[in-house]
Design a protein around this motif. Structure first.
Motif, PDB file in Angstrom:
ATOM      1  N   UNK A   1      30.091  40.887  41.066  1.00  0.00           N
ATOM      2  CA  UNK A   1      30.480  39.482  40.978  1.00  0.00           C
ATOM      3  C   UNK A   1      31.180  39.151  39.669  1.00  0.00           C
ATOM      4  N   UNK A   2      31.171  40.056  38.711  1.00  0.00           N
ATOM      5  CA  UNK A   2      31.621  39.714  37.373  1.00  0.00           C
ATOM      6  C   UNK A   2      33.111  39.433  37.274  1.00  0.00           C
ATOM      7  N   UNK A   3      33.907  39.915  38.219  1.00  0.00           N
ATOM      8  CA  UNK A   3      35.313  39.538  38.212  1.00  0.00           C
ATOM      9  C   UNK A   3      35.467  38.038  38.319  1.00  0.00           C
ATOM     10  N   UNK A   4      34.722  37.427  39.239  1.00  0.00           N
ATOM     11  CA  UNK A   4      34.799  35.985  39.439  1.00  0.00           C
ATOM     12  C   UNK A   4      34.025  35.233  38.365  1.00  0.00           C
ATOM     13  N   UNK A   5      33.083  35.907  37.716  1.00  0.00           N
ATOM     14  CA  UNK A   5      32.291  35.243  36.694  1.00  0.00           C
ATOM     15  C   UNK A   5      32.831  35.407  35.291  1.00  0.00           C
ATOM     16  N   UNK A   6      33.913  36.173  35.141  1.00  0.00           N
ATOM     17  CA  UNK A   6      34.391  36.455  33.787  1.00  0.00           C
ATOM     18  C   UNK A   6      35.877  36.154  33.587  1.00  0.00           C
ATOM     19  N   UNK A   7      36.761  36.836  34.325  1.00  0.00           N
ATOM     20  CA  UNK A   7      38.179  36.795  33.960  1.00  0.00           C
ATOM     21  C   UNK A   7      39.142  36.489  35.093  1.00  0.00           C
ATOM     22  N   UNK A   8      38.644  36.200  36.302  1.00  0.00           N
ATOM     23  CA  UNK A   8      39.582  36.017  37.416  1.00  0.00           C
ATOM     24  C   UNK A   8      40.660  34.983  37.106  1.00  0.00           C
TER      25      UNK A   8
END
Length: 478
Positions: free
Chosen positions: A156-163
């Protein structure tokens, strides 16, 4: 030995706090659509309190409700195209190969975090599904015992960090597309191509730093030893059963099972892309939201091979777009009330908010306050593009008034907008469907990321913002 025990106890304490927050949000957070409806009511009451007539508020609501029809479809297509590409056979084979790379449990979690954040720079919908499928593939390995919850949180970290610092950034795409901008916002900002937003060196430096931070936290927070809970421990079956395409039953279906049409469509798309790159500046081409979606949609068609397989994937992707389709008209209505319902002295709510942020002044204070405001609002309004349309009229007017670079203001919003996703589980829904987990299984890990990301993001928007000069907006001629 004592220090190791103390460290382990500290990690358990953090986990308990995070899990308590996860339980609270799961129990008390209403559906995002309900929050959007409530937002319309709050803005309506505020407009009436500001002296707007009921008729003006009603007209603003109804006339603005469909202002974002094109943008709503475009954002739904971001999700759909990402899902279709991620579930194609070539990408599935790539995922299986990638899943064999990590050698330890911690490196597996950080590896998923690295890939999910990197892929999110291309397409946030692709990142969610790709990351989820990669987590499942690693969980299937019999030679590696990995915590499935940590894998899911890393996915999920793509959407929670830098998307929002990447190509599918709703705010950056919107600001680069004149036809998608509401006229009041276009008059304030003009068109801002990617060269002034996501492709500035400051934005790219910020992106690299946040990805590195994300990967490090994922690596060192991954449970070890007896604390590991595998997919099997959680009663999750991670063995994929491929969707079978029914065999051709009549002569009229032969084109549905043929690769001819997808190949021809792919050639046409490639020809169009080459023509655009030869006739227009590169930044103009890559900033085109419609062109971006065209390429991803046709890529999905080509990767699936036949129209039948492609349409089967599309049908599975459509449910994930439901929230966007029914919420964005409400955001459009909110934006219209904020910017068009004039009250006492001819002043709108948007105008009052612009004055408030202008009074803060320019420089680092403005950047930090806008970032904090975006995070707080994002917890209650989980929508990158929709929320930008609510914020942008007064935030960008304030940025102009205090001579803050408009492109960097968009990036302040973008980097801060991702943070609430680490707390509010709304955008986890497509990923949770892939992982077969609950939000509370992941939020404990994502909240830990939030605790580290927030101060780093505030520091970055302040320091990097000092390197920009103000550039007056250029509004295109009608």
């Amino acid at each position: 030995m004592t220090s190791a025990v103390a460290k382990n106890d500290s990690e358990k304490g953090l986990a308990r706090v995070a899990q308590a927050l996860a339980g609270w949000t799961e129990k008390w957070f209403p559906d995002a659509y309900v929050v959007a409806l409530a937002g319309v009511v709050v803005v309506t009451v505020a407009a009436l309190a500001n002296g707007s007539s009921p008729q003006m508020v009603f007209d603003s609501f109804g006339n603005g409700f469909w202002d974002l029809t094109a943008f709503t479809l475009q954002m739904a297509m971001v999700v759909l195209t990402g899902y279709v590409v991620a579930t194609s056979p070539p990408v599935a084979r790539l995922i299986d190969r990638l899943a064999a790379i990590p050698r330890t449990a911690s490196s597996a979690v950080s590896f998923v975090a690295l890939l999910s954040t990197t892929v999110s720079l291309l397409n946030w919908g692709l990142s969610l599904v790709f990351g989820g499928l990669l987590a499942r593939a690693i969980a299937r390995r019999s030679d590696l015992r990995v915590d499935y919850r940590a894998l899911g949180a890393a996915a999920f970290m793509g959407l929670g960090a830098v998307w929002a610092l990447g190509m599918s950034s709703s705010a950056a795409q919107l600001q680069a597309t004149a036809s998608s901008l509401p006229p009041p916002l276009l008059r304030i900002t003009g068109v801002l191509d990617f060269g002034t937003t996501i492709f500035t060196w400051q934005s790219m430096v910020m992106c690299v730093i946040i990805i590195a931070l994300t990967v490090l936290i994922a690596h060192f927070s991954a449970p070890r030893g007896a604390a590991i809970k595998t997919a099997q421990d959680l009663d999750v079956d991670v063995h994929d059963e491929p969707e079978e395409v029914p065999p051709r039953s009549r002569p009229g279906e032969w084109l549905e099972y043929s690769r001819i049409l997808p190949i021809l469509a792919g050639v046409l798309t490639l020809g169009w892309l080459i023509s655009q790159l030869l006739s227009k500046p590169v930044l103009t081409v890559v900033s085109s939201l419609n062109g971006y979606l065209l390429v991803f949609l046709m890529l999905g068609l080509v990767l699936h091979g036949t129209p039948r397989k492609f349409l089967q994937s599309v049908s599975l992707a459509v449910p994930a777009t439901a929230g966007i389709l029914v919420q964005f008209p409400l955001y459009a209505a909110m934006a219209a009330i904020l910017t068009k319902a004039e009250g006492r002295g001819g002043q709108t709510i948007s105008g009052h908010l612009a004055e408030f942020f202008t009074d803060i002044g320019g420089g680092g204070a403005f950047a930090v306050v806008i970032a904090i405001y975006t995070v707080i609002l994002g917890i209650f309004v989980p929508s990158g593009g929709g929320k930008w349309l609510v914020e942008a009229p007064y935030v960008m007017q304030s940025a102009t008034d205090v001579h803050m670079n408009l492109g960097w203001t968009v990036q302040i919003y973008n980097v801060a907008e991702a943070l609430p996703n680490l707390i509010n589980p709304f955008f986890m829904l497509p990923l949770l469907a892939v992982l077969k987990l609950r939000a509370r299984d992941l939020v404990g890990f994502t909240f830990l990321q939030f605790m580290f990301h927030l101060p780093v993001v505030l520091l970055l928007v302040w320091l990097l913002g000092t390197t920009f000069d103000f550039v007056p907006p250029v509004v295109p001629a009608k």
